[in-house]
Design a protein around this motif. Structure first.
Motif, PDB file in Angstrom:
ATOM      1  N   ILE B  53      -0.549 -17.080 -18.521  1.00  6.82           N
ATOM      2  CA  ILE B  53      -1.020 -15.871 -17.677  1.00  6.82           C
ATOM      3  C   ILE B  53      -0.472 -14.710 -18.612  1.00  6.82           C
ATOM      4  O   ILE B  53       0.952 -14.492 -18.708  1.00  6.82           O
ATOM      5  CB  ILE B  53      -0.274 -15.853 -16.244  1.00  6.82           C
ATOM      6  CG1 ILE B  53      -0.653 -17.280 -15.640  1.00  6.82           C
ATOM      7  CG2 ILE B  53      -0.722 -14.657 -15.473  1.00  6.82           C
ATOM      8  CD1 ILE B  53       0.232 -17.747 -14.740  1.00  6.82           C
ATOM      9  N   ASN B  54      -1.394 -13.857 -18.647  1.00  6.90           N
ATOM     10  CA  ASN B  54      -0.957 -12.573 -19.537  1.00  6.90           C
ATOM     11  C   ASN B  54      -0.733 -11.378 -18.587  1.00  6.90           C
ATOM     12  O   ASN B  54      -1.630 -11.346 -17.858  1.00  6.90           O
ATOM     13  CB  ASN B  54      -1.970 -12.362 -20.811  1.00  6.90           C
ATOM     14  CG  ASN B  54      -1.882 -13.175 -21.688  1.00  6.90           C
ATOM     15  OD1 ASN B  54      -1.039 -13.784 -21.952  1.00  6.90           O
ATOM     16  ND2 ASN B  54      -3.120 -13.302 -22.404  1.00  6.90           N
ATOM     17  N   PHE B  55       0.296 -10.592 -18.823  1.00  6.65           N
ATOM     18  CA  PHE B  55       0.404  -9.434 -18.027  1.00  6.65           C
ATOM     19  C   PHE B  55      -0.313  -8.174 -18.863  1.00  6.65           C
ATOM     20  O   PHE B  55      -0.132  -8.351 -20.027  1.00  6.65           O
ATOM     21  CB  PHE B  55       2.042  -9.186 -18.121  1.00  6.65           C
ATOM     22  CG  PHE B  55       2.781 -10.223 -17.088  1.00  6.65           C
ATOM     23  CD1 PHE B  55       2.545  -9.892 -15.820  1.00  6.65           C
ATOM     24  CD2 PHE B  55       3.448 -11.051 -17.543  1.00  6.65           C
ATOM     25  CE1 PHE B  55       3.188 -10.894 -14.832  1.00  6.65           C
ATOM     26  CE2 PHE B  55       4.320 -11.668 -16.940  1.00  6.65           C
ATOM     27  CZ  PHE B  55       4.122 -11.739 -15.534  1.00  6.65           C
ATOM     28  N   ILE B  56      -1.129  -7.490 -18.129  1.00  8.67           N
ATOM     29  CA  ILE B  56      -1.917  -6.427 -18.645  1.00  8.67           C
ATOM     30  C   ILE B  56      -1.092  -5.121 -18.448  1.00  8.67           C
ATOM     31  O   ILE B  56      -0.617  -4.998 -17.457  1.00  8.67           O
ATOM     32  CB  ILE B  56      -3.235  -6.450 -17.765  1.00  8.67           C
ATOM     33  CG1 ILE B  56      -4.031  -7.855 -18.572  1.00  8.67           C
ATOM     34  CG2 ILE B  56      -3.926  -5.288 -18.543  1.00  8.67           C
ATOM     35  CD1 ILE B  56      -5.314  -7.949 -17.666  1.00  8.67           C
ATOM     36  N   SER B  57      -0.944  -4.229 -19.458  1.00  5.76           N
ATOM     37  CA  SER B  57      -0.466  -3.137 -19.259  1.00  5.76           C
ATOM     38  C   SER B  57      -1.278  -1.922 -18.413  1.00  5.76           C
ATOM     39  O   SER B  57      -2.425  -1.901 -18.583  1.00  5.76           O
ATOM     40  CB  SER B  57      -0.288  -2.207 -20.630  1.00  5.76           C
ATOM     41  OG  SER B  57       0.702  -2.922 -21.273  1.00  5.76           O
ATOM     42  N   LYS B  58      -0.591  -1.578 -17.340  1.00  2.88           N
ATOM     43  CA  LYS B  58      -1.386  -0.385 -16.342  1.00  2.88           C
ATOM     44  C   LYS B  58      -0.232   0.509 -16.166  1.00  2.88           C
ATOM     45  O   LYS B  58       0.898   0.733 -16.576  1.00  2.88           O
ATOM     46  CB  LYS B  58      -1.364  -1.167 -15.213  1.00  2.88           C
ATOM     47  CG  LYS B  58      -2.444  -2.401 -15.041  1.00  2.88           C
ATOM     48  CD  LYS B  58      -3.968  -2.075 -15.342  1.00  2.88           C
ATOM     49  CE  LYS B  58      -4.789  -3.201 -15.471  1.00  2.88           C
ATOM     50  NZ  LYS B  58      -6.136  -2.616 -15.649  1.00  2.88           N
ATOM     51  N   VAL B  59      -0.800   1.695 -15.462  1.00  2.00           N
ATOM     52  CA  VAL B  59       0.312   2.609 -15.024  1.00  2.00           C
ATOM     53  C   VAL B  59       0.206   2.677 -13.529  1.00  2.00           C
ATOM     54  O   VAL B  59      -0.746   2.261 -12.935  1.00  2.00           O
ATOM     55  CB  VAL B  59      -0.202   3.960 -15.461  1.00  2.00           C
ATOM     56  CG1 VAL B  59       0.276   4.174 -17.090  1.00  2.00           C
ATOM     57  CG2 VAL B  59      -1.517   4.509 -15.124  1.00  2.00           C
ATOM     58  N   LYS B  60       1.478   2.873 -13.076  1.00  2.00           N
ATOM     59  CA  LYS B  60       1.656   2.910 -11.603  1.00  2.00           C
ATOM     60  C   LYS B  60       1.889   4.451 -11.205  1.00  2.00           C
ATOM     61  O   LYS B  60       2.634   4.978 -11.966  1.00  2.00           O
ATOM     62  CB  LYS B  60       2.739   1.999 -11.173  1.00  2.00           C
ATOM     63  CG  LYS B  60       2.817   2.069  -9.606  1.00  2.00           C
ATOM     64  CD  LYS B  60       3.643   0.965  -8.951  1.00  2.00           C
ATOM     65  CE  LYS B  60       5.276   1.623  -9.430  1.00  2.00           C
ATOM     66  NZ  LYS B  60       6.101   0.794  -8.659  1.00  2.00           N
ATOM     67  N   ILE B  61       0.988   4.932 -10.363  1.00  2.00           N
ATOM     68  CA  ILE B  61       0.915   6.326  -9.917  1.00  2.00           C
ATOM     69  C   ILE B  61       1.581   6.235  -8.293  1.00  2.00           C
ATOM     70  O   ILE B  61       0.913   5.480  -7.693  1.00  2.00           O
ATOM     71  CB  ILE B  61      -0.385   7.142 -10.064  1.00  2.00           C
ATOM     72  CG1 ILE B  61      -0.966   7.016 -11.440  1.00  2.00           C
ATOM     73  CG2 ILE B  61       0.147   8.625  -9.750  1.00  2.00           C
ATOM     74  CD1 ILE B  61      -2.202   7.665 -11.557  1.00  2.00           C
ATOM     75  N   ASP B  62       2.700   6.995  -8.294  1.00  2.00           N
ATOM     76  CA  ASP B  62       3.448   7.099  -6.794  1.00  2.00           C
ATOM     77  C   ASP B  62       3.161   8.524  -6.641  1.00  2.00           C
ATOM     78  O   ASP B  62       3.708   9.364  -7.083  1.00  2.00           O
ATOM     79  CB  ASP B  62       4.732   6.626  -6.871  1.00  2.00           C
ATOM     80  CG  ASP B  62       5.014   5.171  -7.151  1.00  2.00           C
ATOM     81  OD1 ASP B  62       4.478   4.345  -6.354  1.00  2.00           O
ATOM     82  OD2 ASP B  62       5.508   4.832  -7.845  1.00  2.00           O
ATOM     83  N   LEU B  63       2.541   8.605  -5.382  1.00  2.00           N
ATOM     84  CA  LEU B  63       2.803   9.982  -4.804  1.00  2.00           C
ATOM     85  C   LEU B  63       2.764  10.002  -3.380  1.00  2.00           C
ATOM     86  O   LEU B  63       2.161   9.195  -2.621  1.00  2.00           O
ATOM     87  CB  LEU B  63       1.452  11.132  -5.200  1.00  2.00           C
ATOM     88  CG  LEU B  63      -0.048  10.198  -4.944  1.00  2.00           C
ATOM     89  CD1 LEU B  63      -0.892  11.455  -4.961  1.00  2.00           C
ATOM     90  CD2 LEU B  63      -0.194   9.620  -6.368  1.00  2.00           C
ATOM     91  N   VAL B  64       3.538  11.135  -2.622  1.00  2.00           N
ATOM     92  CA  VAL B  64       3.751  11.215  -1.494  1.00  2.00           C
ATOM     93  C   VAL B  64       2.887  12.168  -0.848  1.00  2.00           C
ATOM     94  O   VAL B  64       2.930  13.249  -1.409  1.00  2.00           O
ATOM     95  CB  VAL B  64       5.252  11.118  -1.157  1.00  2.00           C
ATOM     96  CG1 VAL B  64       5.347  11.525   0.550  1.00  2.00           C
ATOM     97  CG2 VAL B  64       5.966  10.074  -1.570  1.00  2.00           C
ATOM     98  N   VAL B  65       2.032  11.956   0.196  1.00  2.00           N
ATOM     99  CA  VAL B  65       1.125  12.829   0.700  1.00  2.00           C
ATOM    100  C   VAL B  65       1.303  13.166   2.210  1.00  2.00           C
ATOM    101  O   VAL B  65       1.807  12.115   2.916  1.00  2.00           O
ATOM    102  CB  VAL B  65      -0.372  12.594   0.268  1.00  2.00           C
ATOM    103  CG1 VAL B  65      -0.411  12.711  -1.342  1.00  2.00           C
ATOM    104  CG2 VAL B  65      -0.752  11.407   0.660  1.00  2.00           C
ATOM    105  N   GLN B  66       0.669  13.993   2.592  1.00  2.00           N
ATOM    106  CA  GLN B  66       0.575  14.300   4.026  1.00  2.00           C
ATOM    107  C   GLN B  66      -0.521  13.412   4.770  1.00  2.00           C
ATOM    108  O   GLN B  66      -1.425  13.078   3.954  1.00  2.00           O
ATOM    109  CB  GLN B  66       0.514  15.603   4.524  1.00  2.00           C
ATOM    110  CG  GLN B  66       1.610  16.798   4.035  1.00  2.00           C
ATOM    111  CD  GLN B  66       1.112  18.093   4.642  1.00  2.00           C
ATOM    112  OE1 GLN B  66       0.656  18.245   5.734  1.00  2.00           O
ATOM    113  NE2 GLN B  66       1.928  19.032   3.835  1.00  2.00           N
ATOM    114  N   ASP B  67      -0.223  12.918   5.941  1.00  2.00           N
ATOM    115  CA  ASP B  67      -1.028  12.120   6.550  1.00  2.00           C
ATOM    116  C   ASP B  67      -2.731  12.525   6.589  1.00  2.00           C
ATOM    117  O   ASP B  67      -3.295  11.762   6.170  1.00  2.00           O
ATOM    118  CB  ASP B  67      -0.721  11.827   8.120  1.00  2.00           C
ATOM    119  CG  ASP B  67       0.543  11.070   8.467  1.00  2.00           C
ATOM    120  OD1 ASP B  67       1.096  10.653   7.258  1.00  2.00           O
ATOM    121  OD2 ASP B  67       1.068  10.847   9.207  1.00  2.00           O
TER     122      ASP B  67
END
Lengths: 138, 112
Positions: B53-67
């Motif tokens: 099982i290979n792990f693939i490189s990704k980016v994780k973007i976290d953002l906090v926004v209003q509802d």
């Protein structure tokens, strides 16, 4: 599912009933594990086909092991950040107990610093390729 | 407030950032992550049966926004990140109880 999406309240958040009659909901399982335990955890989870995927990040942190439990070249260090991997997976709430049991048993070494598992509620999910939402996105 | 966590292709990061700029959504946290999805990375056959099982490189973007911005953000990121191929990634939405801007101590949505 398209009908269900239209029932959304415009905030992109699905009301709980749209997850189906079985009240299926999504949970984020976030675990801090020993780096060397990652493969064992991944393989056991995949064997049972419980998870659609996972995300791994290299992190560092301090837990209860900070009291001189990390040994380096014969010296014990305190207060240093130790390297861990953070494994994040989003699963159906029905599978939560089983997933936690597997991770718990695979990641255990019985010494201080084995890590922790946190569970958070996920309101919605979306598969980018198809725009599927909710449980279907997993 | 909601936390929007997206796992996307690394090469799509700039497109997503520009798309969010047009919505006046600024502020995000990006991490390099590795992982796999339904396809379990690439399944390799090596000398008969074994596979890894290979792990693939990704980016994780976290953002906090209003509802009220969540729907807009989901469709914007979705459009910007889509290639139509397997591996486009996922977006998760989680509840955020509170937020604080460290510099001023502002709490709640004014901290965003």
């Amino acid at each position: 599912m398209s009908m269900i999406i239209e029932k959304g309240n415009g905030t992109g958040v699905l009301p709980p009933e749209t997850f189906g009659r079985s009240r299926r909901s999504l949970k984020l399982v976030s675990c801090i594990l020993r780096t060397e335990k990652l493969d064992a955890v991944t393989q056991s989870l995949n064997k049972l086909n419980l998870v659609g995927g996972m995300t791994v990040t290299n992190v560092r942190g301090v837990g209860h092991e900070k009291e001189n439990f990390e040994l380096y070249r014969g010296r014990s260090y305190s207060g240093n950040f130790v390297s861990r991997v953070k494994v994040e997976l989003v699963i159906e709430s029905d599978d939560l107990d089983q997933v936690m049991k597997i991770i718990g048993s695979e990641a255990k070494t019985e010494s201080v610093g084995d890590g922790k598992i946190f569970v958070l509620n996920v309101i919605n999910a979306m598969r980018i390729r198809t725009s599927e939402k909710g449980v279907d996105a997993l | 407030m909601k936390l929007v966590t997206c796992i996307v292709r690394p090469e799509k990061l700039d497109t997503i950032k520009e798309a969010l700029d047009t919505l006046h959504i600024v502020g995000m946290t990006v991490s390099d992550v590795r992982g796999f999805g339904r396809q379990k990375g690439q399944v390799e056959h090596y000398r008969g049966g074994t596979y890894t099982i290979n792990f693939i490189s990704k980016v994780k973007i976290d953002l906090v926004v209003q509802d009220e911005d969540v729907a807009k953000v989901l469709s914007t990121i979705g459009d910007a990140a889509r290639t139509g191929n397997v591996g486009d990634g996922k977006i998760f939405v989680l509840d955020v109880e509170n937020a604080m801007r460290i510099r001023t101590g502002e709490k709640g949505t004014s901290a965003l």
